[in-house]
Enzyme design. Structure first.
Site, PDB file in Angstrom:
ATOM      1  N   ARG A  51      44.603  51.353  28.247  1.00 45.69           N
ATOM      2  CA  ARG A  51      45.573  50.595  29.041  1.00 45.69           C
ATOM      3  C   ARG A  51      46.944  50.490  28.361  1.00 45.69           C
ATOM      4  O   ARG A  51      47.901  50.045  28.981  1.00 45.69           O
ATOM      5  CB  ARG A  51      45.046  49.172  29.270  1.00 45.69           C
ATOM      6  CG  ARG A  51      44.177  48.943  30.490  1.00 45.69           C
ATOM      7  CD  ARG A  51      44.952  48.941  31.802  1.00 45.69           C
ATOM      8  NE  ARG A  51      46.224  48.235  31.762  1.00 45.69           N
ATOM      9  CZ  ARG A  51      46.384  46.928  31.884  1.00 45.69           C
ATOM     10  NH1 ARG A  51      45.350  46.162  32.091  1.00 45.69           N
ATOM     11  NH2 ARG A  51      47.588  46.383  31.821  1.00 45.69           N
ATOM     12  N   TYR A 162      46.986  32.370  45.993  1.00 40.45           N
ATOM     13  CA  TYR A 162      48.079  33.062  45.276  1.00 40.45           C
ATOM     14  C   TYR A 162      49.295  33.269  46.180  1.00 40.45           C
ATOM     15  O   TYR A 162      50.438  33.121  45.753  1.00 40.45           O
ATOM     16  CB  TYR A 162      47.593  34.415  44.738  1.00 40.45           C
ATOM     17  CG  TYR A 162      46.622  34.255  43.592  1.00 40.45           C
ATOM     18  CD1 TYR A 162      47.062  33.859  42.343  1.00 40.45           C
ATOM     19  CD2 TYR A 162      45.265  34.482  43.770  1.00 40.45           C
ATOM     20  CE1 TYR A 162      46.176  33.690  41.289  1.00 40.45           C
ATOM     21  CE2 TYR A 162      44.366  34.312  42.730  1.00 40.45           C
ATOM     22  CZ  TYR A 162      44.827  33.921  41.491  1.00 40.45           C
ATOM     23  OH  TYR A 162      43.951  33.738  40.463  1.00 40.45           O
TER      24      TYR A 162
HETATM   25  O1  1CP Z   1      47.274  43.051  31.997  1.00 38.00           O
HETATM   26  C1  1CP Z   1      46.369  42.177  31.998  1.00 38.00           C
HETATM   27  O2  1CP Z   1      46.220  41.382  31.100  1.00 38.00           O
HETATM   28  C2  1CP Z   1      45.460  42.194  33.157  1.00 38.00           C
HETATM   29  C3  1CP Z   1      44.351  41.200  33.123  1.00 38.00           C
HETATM   30  C4  1CP Z   1      43.527  41.447  34.378  1.00 38.00           C
HETATM   31  C5  1CP Z   1      42.401  42.281  34.483  1.00 38.00           C
HETATM   32  C6  1CP Z   1      41.725  43.104  33.404  1.00 38.00           C
HETATM   33  C7  1CP Z   1      43.795  40.911  35.650  1.00 38.00           C
HETATM   34  C8  1CP Z   1      44.920  40.018  36.027  1.00 38.00           C
HETATM   35  N1  1CP Z   1      42.850  41.404  36.535  1.00 38.00           N
HETATM   36  C9  1CP Z   1      41.977  42.241  35.852  1.00 38.00           C
HETATM   37  C10 1CP Z   1      40.853  43.015  36.440  1.00 38.00           C
HETATM   38  C11 1CP Z   1      39.988  42.342  37.423  1.00 38.00           C
HETATM   39  N2  1CP Z   1      40.370  41.393  38.321  1.00 38.00           N
HETATM   40  C12 1CP Z   1      38.624  42.621  37.606  1.00 38.00           C
HETATM   41  C13 1CP Z   1      37.944  43.673  36.754  1.00 38.00           C
HETATM   42  C14 1CP Z   1      36.731  44.322  37.154  1.00 38.00           C
HETATM   43  C15 1CP Z   1      35.586  43.875  36.245  1.00 38.00           C
HETATM   44  O3  1CP Z   1      34.958  42.835  36.561  1.00 38.00           O
HETATM   45  O4  1CP Z   1      35.267  44.551  35.279  1.00 38.00           O
HETATM   46  C16 1CP Z   1      38.171  41.789  38.640  1.00 38.00           C
HETATM   47  C17 1CP Z   1      36.790  41.698  39.208  1.00 38.00           C
HETATM   48  C18 1CP Z   1      39.271  41.030  39.065  1.00 38.00           C
HETATM   49  C19 1CP Z   1      39.238  40.062  40.185  1.00 38.00           C
HETATM   50  C20 1CP Z   1      40.126  38.881  40.116  1.00 38.00           C
HETATM   51  N3  1CP Z   1      41.472  38.841  39.867  1.00 38.00           N
HETATM   52  C21 1CP Z   1      39.721  37.570  40.424  1.00 38.00           C
HETATM   53  C22 1CP Z   1      38.327  37.208  40.837  1.00 38.00           C
HETATM   54  C23 1CP Z   1      37.423  37.204  39.648  1.00 38.00           C
HETATM   55  C24 1CP Z   1      37.504  35.986  38.767  1.00 38.00           C
HETATM   56  O5  1CP Z   1      37.625  36.159  37.567  1.00 38.00           O
HETATM   57  O6  1CP Z   1      37.394  34.868  39.306  1.00 38.00           O
HETATM   58  C25 1CP Z   1      40.822  36.729  40.317  1.00 38.00           C
HETATM   59  C26 1CP Z   1      40.880  35.241  40.546  1.00 38.00           C
HETATM   60  C27 1CP Z   1      41.932  37.544  39.955  1.00 38.00           C
HETATM   61  C28 1CP Z   1      43.318  37.100  39.764  1.00 38.00           C
HETATM   62  C29 1CP Z   1      43.794  37.481  38.411  1.00 38.00           C
HETATM   63  N4  1CP Z   1      44.166  38.755  38.060  1.00 38.00           N
HETATM   64  C30 1CP Z   1      44.512  38.791  36.751  1.00 38.00           C
HETATM   65  C31 1CP Z   1      44.367  37.466  36.226  1.00 38.00           C
HETATM   66  C32 1CP Z   1      44.663  37.062  34.807  1.00 38.00           C
HETATM   67  C33 1CP Z   1      43.898  36.662  37.280  1.00 38.00           C
HETATM   68  C34 1CP Z   1      43.573  35.173  37.215  1.00 38.00           C
HETATM   69  C35 1CP Z   1      44.831  34.353  37.251  1.00 38.00           C
HETATM   70  C36 1CP Z   1      44.552  32.849  37.459  1.00 38.00           C
HETATM   71  O7  1CP Z   1      44.148  32.191  36.481  1.00 38.00           O
HETATM   72  O8  1CP Z   1      44.748  32.366  38.574  1.00 38.00           O
END
Ligand code: 1CP
Length: 355
Positions: A51, A162
């Site tokens: 990444r 969001y």
């Molecule tokens: O550059 C970075 O740091 C990116 C961090 C990151 C990653 C690795 C984000 C930002 N999203 C992801 C991938 C991701 N998102 C996956 C990976 C697949 C796996 O499980 O291996 C999945 C399933 C998601 C789904 C997702 N995105 C959810 C639902 C799952 C959960 O954890 O509840 C949610 C709420 C998000 C929003 C999101 N995207 C990223 C972040 C840090 C967040 C959460 C922000 C918040 O706190 O509201």
């Protein structure tokens, strides 16, 4: 065959017979299947390496990179399912919304959705909007062999949180104010999001995903009556739209102890449970006819091996009377987790659930 037949959801036999899909269907399994939410991602050094220098949303649009990142935890941990590497905001970006995923923050929306006029920005999603998803899933199903691939999407409430807030929130004050103060606008917003989400899940299933998970991560902020009135119709529309494929539908949220039964009734085959309620209590709340997924507290992985094993055994013991159990954490893998602790946990669950 690499793709699901749209009418039957037919899959390669070895995938169909995998422990993960059997547990979702509440059939007998050789061992309890296990995978981890956020199993791909920052806990893995090989993930951080590939990444490097590539923004999150851009990495979701590169099929070879998505394939590599999705496979990394499968190779390393011997988990029973892969989850497609993406993010819940990818379909919203794909229909042209001005949003980004900011490192250390999460999804940020330049112009939040607050008025009826804003709804016009939420157009329908077509497969042509996400060619990289179809391509990546084609590559993945060939590489994965009999290991099932889970597709996923954000549920209407969590996506709306969001879009209306403009970014991550702890209180959802703007989203909930719209829900209470302008229920018609709110219902129309969630209905638009349900259509987009359903279309996005269909793309993944038709490309070859063997199961889908709807993440309603933040819906635990609602009282049951508000869930029934203001959220459940939209989530049910999503589940109904993909029912005909015959692939298991998983429904997950955090802090949803009071909503578990309703989340099952929305149309899920498998209900995800966080760590706040033991699975023997969760099954009483959900009722018969559903498998459960969960629910080790992800912070347990920061303890020693004996504690992890004792806590994992508690989860297995609480799940003993379930019709179907998929072992998982109660929420996603935390970035500072030692990946070796995850590998050992998979081995422990497989060994101590063997029948
Ligand atoms: O550059 C970075 O740091 C990116 C961090 C990151 C990653 C690795 C984000 C930002 N999203 C992801 C991938 C991701 N998102 C996956 C990976 C697949 C796996 O499980 O291996 C999945 C399933 C998601 C789904 C997702 N995105 C959810 C639902 C799952 C959960 O954890 O509840 C949610 C709420 C998000 C929003 C999101 N995207 C990223 C972040 C840090 C967040 C959460 C922000 C918040 O706190 O509201």
């Amino acid at each position: 065959m690499t793709a699901n037949d749209a009418s039957t959801g037919q899959q390669p036999t070895a995938t169909y017979d995998s422990a993960f899909l059997k547990a979702c269907r509440r059939e007998p399994v050789p061992h309890t299947p296990v995978w981890f939410m956020r199993q791909a991602g920052r806990s893995l050094p090989e993930y951080r390496k590939v990444r490097e220098g590539i923004p999150m949303l851009e990495s979701c649009m590169r099929p070879e990179l998505v394939t590599e990142i999705t496979l990394q935890p499968v190779r390393r941990h011997n988990v029973d399912a892969a989850i497609y590497f993406s993010d819940i905001v990818v379909p919203l970006k794909a229909i042209g919304l001005d949003l980004d995923i900011k490192p250390g923050i999460g999804p940020v929306v330049e112009q939040p959705i607050r008025t009826r006029a804003d709804l016009a920005r939420l157009r329908d999603l077509t497969p042509e909007d996400v060619p990289y998803v179809t391509e990546a899933i084609g590559l993945l199903t060939r590489e994965l062999g009999s290991t099932p691939l889970i597709g996923f999407a954000g549920a209407p409430f969590t996506l709306a949180s969001y879009l209306v807030e403009g970014g991550p929130s702890r209180t959802y004050e703007n989203a909930k104010a719209m829900m209470y103060g302008d229920p018609e606008l709110w219902a129309d917003l969630l209905d638009r999001l349900a259509d987009i989400t359903a279309a996005f899940l269909k793309v993944q299933i038709e490309a070859g995903a063997s199961a889908v998970q709807l993440f309603d991560s933040w819906v635990g902020a609602l009282a049951p009556a508000d869930y029934v009135q203001s959220v459940m119709p939209a989530s049910a529309k999503v589940f109904e739209a993909v029912a005909g494929y015959g692939v298991p539908r998983i429904h997950f949220g955090v802090g949803t102890g009071e909503l578990l039964k309703l989340m099952g009734e929305a149309g899920a085959d498998v209900v995800g449970v966080d760590w706040r309620i033991p699975l023997d209590e969760a099954v009483r709340r959900v009722g018969p006819g559903k498998a459960l997924q969960g629910n080790l507290d992800p912070t347990v992985l920061f303890t020693d091996k004996n504690t992890v094993e004792a806590k994992a055994q508690e989860v297995l013991d609480a799940a003993a009377g379930l019709e179907g159990h998929v072992f998982n954490l109660g929420h996603g893998v935390m970035p500072n987790t030692d990946p070796d602790a995850l590998t050992r946990l998979v081995e422990y669950v497989h060994t101590h659930s063997a029948r």
